[in-house]
Design a protein around this motif. Structure first.
Motif, PDB file in Angstrom:
ATOM      1  N   VAL A 186     -34.221   8.318  72.493  1.00 50.79           N
ATOM      2  CA  VAL A 186     -34.256   6.939  71.650  1.00 50.79           C
ATOM      3  C   VAL A 186     -34.791   5.970  72.541  1.00 50.79           C
ATOM      4  O   VAL A 186     -34.467   5.740  73.826  1.00 50.79           O
ATOM      5  CB  VAL A 186     -32.757   6.518  71.164  1.00 50.79           C
ATOM      6  N   VAL A 187     -36.082   5.348  72.171  1.00 49.62           N
ATOM      7  CA  VAL A 187     -36.666   4.300  72.976  1.00 49.62           C
ATOM      8  C   VAL A 187     -36.202   2.960  72.576  1.00 49.62           C
ATOM      9  O   VAL A 187     -36.240   2.294  71.203  1.00 49.62           O
ATOM     10  CB  VAL A 187     -38.133   4.294  73.028  1.00 49.62           C
ATOM     11  N   ASN A 188     -35.518   2.013  73.617  1.00 50.57           N
ATOM     12  CA  ASN A 188     -35.224   0.618  73.265  1.00 50.57           C
ATOM     13  C   ASN A 188     -36.207  -0.230  73.589  1.00 50.57           C
ATOM     14  O   ASN A 188     -36.496  -0.425  74.736  1.00 50.57           O
ATOM     15  CB  ASN A 188     -33.824   0.230  74.057  1.00 50.57           C
ATOM     16  N   ALA A 189     -37.047  -0.744  72.591  1.00 52.48           N
ATOM     17  CA  ALA A 189     -38.102  -1.734  72.912  1.00 52.48           C
ATOM     18  C   ALA A 189     -38.028  -2.935  71.857  1.00 52.48           C
ATOM     19  O   ALA A 189     -38.821  -3.150  71.024  1.00 52.48           O
ATOM     20  CB  ALA A 189     -39.477  -0.847  72.607  1.00 52.48           C
ATOM     21  N   THR A 190     -36.695  -3.396  71.824  1.00 56.09           N
ATOM     22  CA  THR A 190     -36.493  -4.283  71.121  1.00 56.09           C
ATOM     23  C   THR A 190     -36.436  -5.667  71.277  1.00 56.09           C
ATOM     24  O   THR A 190     -35.690  -6.858  70.597  1.00 56.09           O
ATOM     25  CB  THR A 190     -35.056  -3.916  70.232  1.00 56.09           C
ATOM     26  N   ALA A 191     -36.987  -6.182  72.366  1.00 52.47           N
ATOM     27  CA  ALA A 191     -37.188  -7.602  72.932  1.00 52.47           C
ATOM     28  C   ALA A 191     -35.858  -8.300  72.877  1.00 52.47           C
ATOM     29  O   ALA A 191     -34.908  -7.889  73.858  1.00 52.47           O
ATOM     30  CB  ALA A 191     -38.148  -8.249  72.209  1.00 52.47           C
ATOM     31  N   GLY A 192     -35.876  -9.258  72.303  1.00 53.00           N
ATOM     32  CA  GLY A 192     -34.838  -9.946  72.440  1.00 53.00           C
ATOM     33  C   GLY A 192     -33.557  -9.616  72.100  1.00 53.00           C
ATOM     34  O   GLY A 192     -32.338 -10.173  72.453  1.00 53.00           O
TER      35      GLY A 192
END
Length: 248
Positions: A64-70
């Motif tokens: 799982v890649v966490n690329a969720t900014a804010g």
């Protein structure tokens, strides 16, 4: 003006058009994009990621890649990871359409304001992040008043131009103003691409390419290795505060 910097190769581009371009390319490459789908949890077993729980069903996934900014700190907490990130609102506004007169972007680090003109003739105006931590998407009157006042110091001739709309987003700010990319100790399969704050747009392609390489090979590329979350454990900050002219 005592001094200025002219950056000839620089430019401006419509962010939403670029995002949709990436989305179409990803779709053609076989990726599935599920809009209006909330991640409600990340499942783990024996210290490894096993999948994602969403508002529309469960997805099994070893990575799982966490690329969720804010929202990245909230997502990371789903696997028990605490990120050294504070979320701040970032606001902007646009004017009514005008005849084209500005084909550059003007930035003042002293006044903390920038302005460019869109292809629809609107003046796109922004400033630095709000000085308080928040997940709010609400725009505020103090921001508009201060930003408009600073802009008029640069362009006093637009004093009678009307504001068309105003909005806010949220930014993920790290202590050293540099992003966090790579694996997370203790949670196998959980990969970070976060902490870009206000300037990840230009670096997005390179970061995405190298994070994809990490996903495919299981090895962290040399280019992003210094941006590991472990730098905060080892007191090795990078210090990228000067990378953006306004929003820090």
């Amino acid at each position: 003006v005592l001094a200025a910097l002219y950056h000839a190769p620089g430019g401006i581009i419509r962010h939403d058009a670029v995002v949709w371009g990436y989305a179409r390319g990803a779709f053609k490459g076989g990726a599935e994009i599920h809009q209006f789908t909330e991640v409600t949890g990340i499942t783990t077993e024996n210290g490894a990621v096993t999948g994602v729980t969403t508002s529309r069903g469960d997805i099994k996934a070893p990575i799982v890649v966490n690329a969720t900014a804010g929202a990245c700190a909230t997502i990371a907490s789903m696997v028990g990871v605490r990120l050294p990130i504070t979320t701040h609102p970032l606001q902007a506004l646009v004017s009514e359409p005008l005849k084209p007169f500005l084909d550059k972007i003007l930035v003042s680090a002293t006044l903390h304001v920038y302005v460019s003109q869109s292809d629809r003739g609107e003046l796109v105006i922004g400033s630095e992040i709000d000085p308080y931590a928040s997940y709010s998407y609400r725009s505020t009157l103090p921001f508009m008043e201060s930003t408009a006042a600073h802009l008029l110091e640069l362009l006093p001739s637009i004093a009678n131009v009307k504001v068309l709309r105003q909005w806010a987003g949220i930014c993920d700010m790290t202590p050293d103003f540099a992003p966090v990319m790579g694996t997370v100790p203790g949670v196998k399969g959980f990969i970070l691409d976060v902490g870009w704050g206000t300037w990840g747009f230009k670096a997005g392609p390179a970061a995405g390419y190298r994070v994809a390489e990490l996903v495919a090979t299981g090895k962290t590329p040399d280019l992003i290795a210094p941006f590991s979350i472990e730098r905060f454990y080892e007191n090795k900050p990078l210090g990228e505060k000067a990378a953006a002219a306004v929003s820090h």
